[in-house]
Design a protein around this motif. Structure first.
Motif: not given
Length: 204
Positions: A185, A166, A138, A193
């Motif tokens: 996550l 996310l 991420l 993720a």
């Protein structure tokens, strides 16, 4: 020489710089892969995920466009005496395998690099008999040293088309054809993720 060929010798070092999250991602992916399943990894790089799931799978095909990445992956497999992982150059947009060829298809850290991610998604779904696993870093959620590392990688030629957090990753997946994904996550210096898409829409 492209970016991926250039960075093949030190790619594992870059992964280890996000050690806690990366190890957790490997454990998560391995937990999803069914015992004695057939696995395809697309854009497998130096084979870290393929080798992590090998002792659980019946067979693994680890693929990448970069031959230098695959050279490193083959060396790692030999060093670990892993015999059920094969290696090949395959293109994510044109996977030369029949429909439903693999129980599990894994494509990590690649969707954010593509101009046509929906085309890649269709191919991944086509060759998957059961599950597609999509781990990603991420990059929009970086801070501190991780953010500086990302800027350094960009100077070397790393050029993602999109940087996810996310929420944006969750929104992105159905737009390219991966509806009803379960998303796990993973916290860390570079949070990750893991999205899981199951053929038939089962997210249980």
């Amino acid at each position: 020489m492209n970016f991926w060929d250039f960075c093949a010798p030190f790619y594992d070092f870059a992964e280890k710089s996000n050690g806690v999250a990366y190890k957790a991602m490997l454990k998560t992916v391995k937990g999803i892969v069914p015992t004695n399943s057939t696995v395809l990894e697309i854009a497998g790089g130096t084979g870290s995920i393929s080798l992590a799931v090998a002792d659980k799978a019946e067979s693994v095909l680890c693929t990448d466009l970069s031959e230098r990445m695959l050279i490193t992956a083959r060396k790692k497999a030999r060093k670990r005496a892993v015999s059920n992982v094969d290696f090949d150059n395959l293109n994510i947009f044109n996977i030369s395998k029949p429909n439903n060829s693999f129980d599990v298809v894994i494509a990590a850290q690649v969707l954010h690099l593509l101009d046509q991610p929906e085309k890649a998604a269709a191919e991944l779904k086509r060759v998957a008999r059961g599950t597609v696993i999509l781990p990603i870093c991420l990059l929009a959620s970086l801070s501190g040293r991780a953010k500086l590392n990302f800027k350094f990688y960009r100077l070397l030629g790393f050029a993602p088309k999109i940087r996810f957090d996310l929420n944006s990753y969750t929104d992105f997946l159905p737009k390219i054809g991966f509806e009803n994904c379960e998303i796990i996550l993973i916290d860390g210096k570079m949070p990750m993720a893991v999205a899981i898409w199951r053929k038939g829409g089962d997210t249980a």
